[in-house]
Design a protein around this motif. Structure first.
Motif, PDB file in Angstrom:
ATOM      1  N   TYR A  46       0.820  -1.216   0.000  1.00 44.13           N
ATOM      2  CA  TYR A  46       0.000   0.000   0.000  1.00 44.13           C
ATOM      3  C   TYR A  46       0.856   1.270   0.000  1.00 44.13           C
ATOM      4  O   TYR A  46       0.400   2.327   0.411  1.00 44.13           O
ATOM      5  N   THR A  47       2.088   1.152  -0.488  1.00 42.66           N
ATOM      6  CA  THR A  47       2.947   2.328  -0.591  1.00 42.66           C
ATOM      7  C   THR A  47       2.331   3.342  -1.548  1.00 42.66           C
ATOM      8  O   THR A  47       1.959   3.010  -2.673  1.00 42.66           O
ATOM      9  N   GLY A  48       2.181   4.582  -1.072  1.00 46.53           N
ATOM     10  CA  GLY A  48       1.645   5.634  -1.919  1.00 46.53           C
ATOM     11  C   GLY A  48       0.140   5.652  -2.023  1.00 46.53           C
ATOM     12  O   GLY A  48      -0.426   6.451  -2.780  1.00 46.53           O
ATOM     13  N   ARG A  49      -0.540   4.828  -1.270  1.00 47.47           N
ATOM     14  CA  ARG A  49      -2.015   4.818  -1.261  1.00 47.47           C
ATOM     15  C   ARG A  49      -2.484   4.357   0.114  1.00 47.47           C
ATOM     16  O   ARG A  49      -1.765   3.643   0.826  1.00 47.47           O
ATOM     17  N   PRO A  50      -3.684   4.761   0.500  1.00 44.15           N
ATOM     18  CA  PRO A  50      -4.171   4.386   1.830  1.00 44.15           C
ATOM     19  C   PRO A  50      -4.508   2.906   1.926  1.00 44.15           C
ATOM     20  O   PRO A  50      -4.924   2.277   0.937  1.00 44.15           O
ATOM     21  N   VAL A  51      -4.307   2.350   3.082  1.00 43.21           N
ATOM     22  CA  VAL A  51      -4.715   0.970   3.337  1.00 43.21           C
ATOM     23  C   VAL A  51      -6.234   0.942   3.429  1.00 43.21           C
ATOM     24  O   VAL A  51      -6.828   1.733   4.174  1.00 43.21           O
ATOM     25  N   PRO A  52      -6.910   0.084   2.675  1.00 46.42           N
ATOM     26  CA  PRO A  52      -8.381   0.036   2.743  1.00 46.42           C
ATOM     27  C   PRO A  52      -8.875  -0.196   4.169  1.00 46.42           C
ATOM     28  O   PRO A  52      -8.248  -0.919   4.950  1.00 46.42           O
ATOM     29  N   ASP A  53      -9.990   0.416   4.502  1.00 43.89           N
ATOM     30  CA  ASP A  53     -10.540   0.290   5.852  1.00 43.89           C
ATOM     31  C   ASP A  53     -10.768  -1.166   6.230  1.00 43.89           C
ATOM     32  O   ASP A  53     -10.479  -1.580   7.360  1.00 43.89           O
ATOM     33  N   LEU A  54     -11.299  -1.949   5.298  1.00 41.28           N
ATOM     34  CA  LEU A  54     -11.582  -3.350   5.592  1.00 41.28           C
ATOM     35  C   LEU A  54     -10.313  -4.106   5.952  1.00 41.28           C
ATOM     36  O   LEU A  54     -10.302  -4.905   6.902  1.00 41.28           O
ATOM     37  N   VAL A  55      -9.241  -3.866   5.210  1.00 39.41           N
ATOM     38  CA  VAL A  55      -7.968  -4.540   5.486  1.00 39.41           C
ATOM     39  C   VAL A  55      -7.482  -4.191   6.884  1.00 39.41           C
ATOM     40  O   VAL A  55      -7.008  -5.060   7.635  1.00 39.41           O
ATOM     41  N   GLN A  56      -7.602  -2.921   7.272  1.00 38.78           N
ATOM     42  CA  GLN A  56      -7.180  -2.501   8.606  1.00 38.78           C
ATOM     43  C   GLN A  56      -8.051  -3.112   9.699  1.00 38.78           C
ATOM     44  O   GLN A  56      -7.568  -3.385  10.805  1.00 38.78           O
ATOM     45  N   GLN A  57      -9.326  -3.317   9.398  1.00 38.96           N
ATOM     46  CA  GLN A  57     -10.247  -3.866  10.391  1.00 38.96           C
ATOM     47  C   GLN A  57      -9.979  -5.340  10.689  1.00 38.96           C
ATOM     48  O   GLN A  57     -10.157  -5.787  11.819  1.00 38.96           O
ATOM     49  N   ILE A  58      -9.577  -6.094   9.665  1.00 38.98           N
ATOM     50  CA  ILE A  58      -9.474  -7.548   9.849  1.00 38.98           C
ATOM     51  C   ILE A  58      -8.038  -8.049   9.952  1.00 38.98           C
ATOM     52  O   ILE A  58      -7.825  -9.240  10.188  1.00 38.98           O
ATOM     53  N   SER A  59      -7.052  -7.166   9.766  1.00 35.14           N
ATOM     54  CA  SER A  59      -5.661  -7.607   9.844  1.00 35.14           C
ATOM     55  C   SER A  59      -4.789  -6.457  10.317  1.00 35.14           C
ATOM     56  O   SER A  59      -5.269  -5.343  10.530  1.00 35.14           O
ATOM     57  N   GLN A  60      -3.517  -6.733  10.474  1.00 35.52           N
ATOM     58  CA  GLN A  60      -2.590  -5.716  10.979  1.00 35.52           C
ATOM     59  C   GLN A  60      -1.355  -5.669  10.089  1.00 35.52           C
ATOM     60  O   GLN A  60      -1.035  -6.649   9.394  1.00 35.52           O
ATOM     61  N   PRO A  61      -0.654  -4.532  10.079  1.00 37.44           N
ATOM     62  CA  PRO A  61       0.546  -4.439   9.247  1.00 37.44           C
ATOM     63  C   PRO A  61       1.621  -5.392   9.743  1.00 37.44           C
ATOM     64  O   PRO A  61       1.774  -5.609  10.948  1.00 37.44           O
ATOM     65  N   LEU A  62       2.342  -5.983   8.800  1.00 41.29           N
ATOM     66  CA  LEU A  62       3.394  -6.920   9.166  1.00 41.29           C
ATOM     67  C   LEU A  62       4.445  -6.222  10.019  1.00 41.29           C
ATOM     68  O   LEU A  62       4.980  -5.180   9.645  1.00 41.29           O
ATOM     69  N   ASP A  63       4.733  -6.811  11.168  1.00 41.17           N
ATOM     70  CA  ASP A  63       5.691  -6.262  12.118  1.00 41.17           C
ATOM     71  C   ASP A  63       6.713  -7.357  12.418  1.00 41.17           C
ATOM     72  O   ASP A  63       6.395  -8.355  13.069  1.00 41.17           O
ATOM     73  N   PHE A  64       7.936  -7.193  11.922  1.00 41.29           N
ATOM     74  CA  PHE A  64       8.947  -8.238  12.072  1.00 41.29           C
ATOM     75  C   PHE A  64       9.326  -8.471  13.525  1.00 41.29           C
ATOM     76  O   PHE A  64       9.809  -9.551  13.874  1.00 41.29           O
ATOM     77  N   ARG A  65       9.096  -7.489  14.380  1.00 42.33           N
ATOM     78  CA  ARG A  65       9.401  -7.673  15.798  1.00 42.33           C
ATOM     79  C   ARG A  65       8.441  -8.655  16.457  1.00 42.33           C
ATOM     80  O   ARG A  65       8.786  -9.278  17.464  1.00 42.33           O
ATOM     81  N   LYS A  66       7.247  -8.814  15.884  1.00 45.47           N
ATOM     82  CA  LYS A  66       6.236  -9.683  16.488  1.00 45.47           C
ATOM     83  C   LYS A  66       6.323 -11.125  16.008  1.00 45.47           C
ATOM     84  O   LYS A  66       5.663 -12.011  16.560  1.00 45.47           O
ATOM     85  N   VAL A  67       7.134 -11.361  14.988  1.00 40.86           N
ATOM     86  CA  VAL A  67       7.182 -12.693  14.383  1.00 40.86           C
ATOM     87  C   VAL A  67       7.560 -13.767  15.398  1.00 40.86           C
ATOM     88  O   VAL A  67       7.037 -14.881  15.379  1.00 40.86           O
ATOM     89  N   THR A  68       8.467 -13.425  16.318  1.00 43.26           N
ATOM     90  CA  THR A  68       8.928 -14.411  17.295  1.00 43.26           C
ATOM     91  C   THR A  68       7.837 -14.821  18.284  1.00 43.26           C
ATOM     92  O   THR A  68       8.025 -15.773  19.038  1.00 43.26           O
TER      93      THR A  68
END
Length: 275
Positions: A46-68
């Protein structure tokens, strides 16, 4: 004996995100273990465009710190197998996730395009376009014993839906990889990496009864001028495309139960090592 509670992270790259998340939640949470499932999306998509509301509601941005925090991770398919990898805007982010999973020795399940991208990145096996889409429900035959296929008969049914494939000869010739099962026409069902916690699945086993029909309608509606291949071996009434059958239900349940069991066993081993 109380079964362990598992946390599974999923990078959802599919377009029908709600359906996909419902399907994975069902197959993972209706099994023998208590499972918490978290869904992520690649920020770079979603670089250069907004993340759709639905995507934000049902998921979260990938965070490499949380992978563990997860006992295993799934990277789904994506409707981009006809595009070169170099044209995929979020490919580098997928590679970074793979690196993190390998570094932390977290079990990985790569599905369809996710399996192609991971095999290309980890083992240098490129994908190539098929002469025509493999689309429908087909019997699959063992090439090598595999614990994730335990309890399935030879010729077990599974849905396939893709325009591209890895070179099966390249996979077979790589001593780091073992092919587990293929279709009668020698299309890949799955292979695994020797000594690694990596499984490459080319069937969309998460699909429910109506998923192949939905995929066909979506493609046809998007490009009504193109004559798309109808899913094979799927309808009770193929002529009128009525009565889709969930003939791979046993395969689905068996495979995902076996996979969750392997994740739980690995979690137990990890805990013993820490002690």
């Amino acid at each position: 004996m109380k079964q362990p509670s598992l946390r599974i992270g999923i990078l959802n790259l599919m377009h029908d995100k709600v359906d996909i998340q419902e399907r994975f939640s069902k197959v993972l949470q209706n099994g023998p273990y208590e499972v918490e499932v978290d869904f992520f999306y690649p920020r770079s998509h979603y670089t250069g465009r907004p993340v759709p509301d639905l995507v934000q509601q049902i998921s979260q941005p990938l965070d490499f710190r949380k992978v563990t925090e997860y006992n295993a991770f799934i990277i789904t398919g994506a409707p981009v197998e006809q595009l070169p990898f170099a044209e995929i805007t979020y490919l580098e982010e997928v590679h970074r996730l793979i690196d993190r999973l390998v570094e932390q020795e977290i079990p990985q399940l790569y599905i369809c395009w996710g399996a192609m991208a991971a095999a290309d990145y980890l083992y240098g096996i490129p994908k190539r376009l098929l002469p025509e889409k493999i689309f429908g429900v087909f019997p699959n035959f063992r090439r090598d014993p595999d614990p994730l296929l335990a309890g399935l008969p030879d010729g077990f049914l599974a849905p396939h839906a893709r325009y591209a494939e890895l070179d099966i000869a390249r996979v077979a010739a790589d001593p780091r990889l073992v092919i587990n099962a293929v279709t009668e026409s020698q299309r890949l069902f799955s292979f695994r990496a020797c000594g690694q916690k990596q499984y490459f699945l080319f069937s969309h086993l998460e699909y429910g009864r109506d998923a192949l029909l939905k995929e066909y309608r979506r493609e046809r509606n998007a490009h009504p001028d193109i004559q798309y291949l109808k899913p094979q071996n799927y309808f009770r009434d193929p002529l009128h495309m009525k009565g889709p059958e969930f003939s791979w239900e046993h395969t689905q349940r068996t495979f995902f139960d076996n996979w969750l069991r392997s994740v739980a066993e690995q979690m137990t081993v990890n805990q013993l090592v820490k002690e």
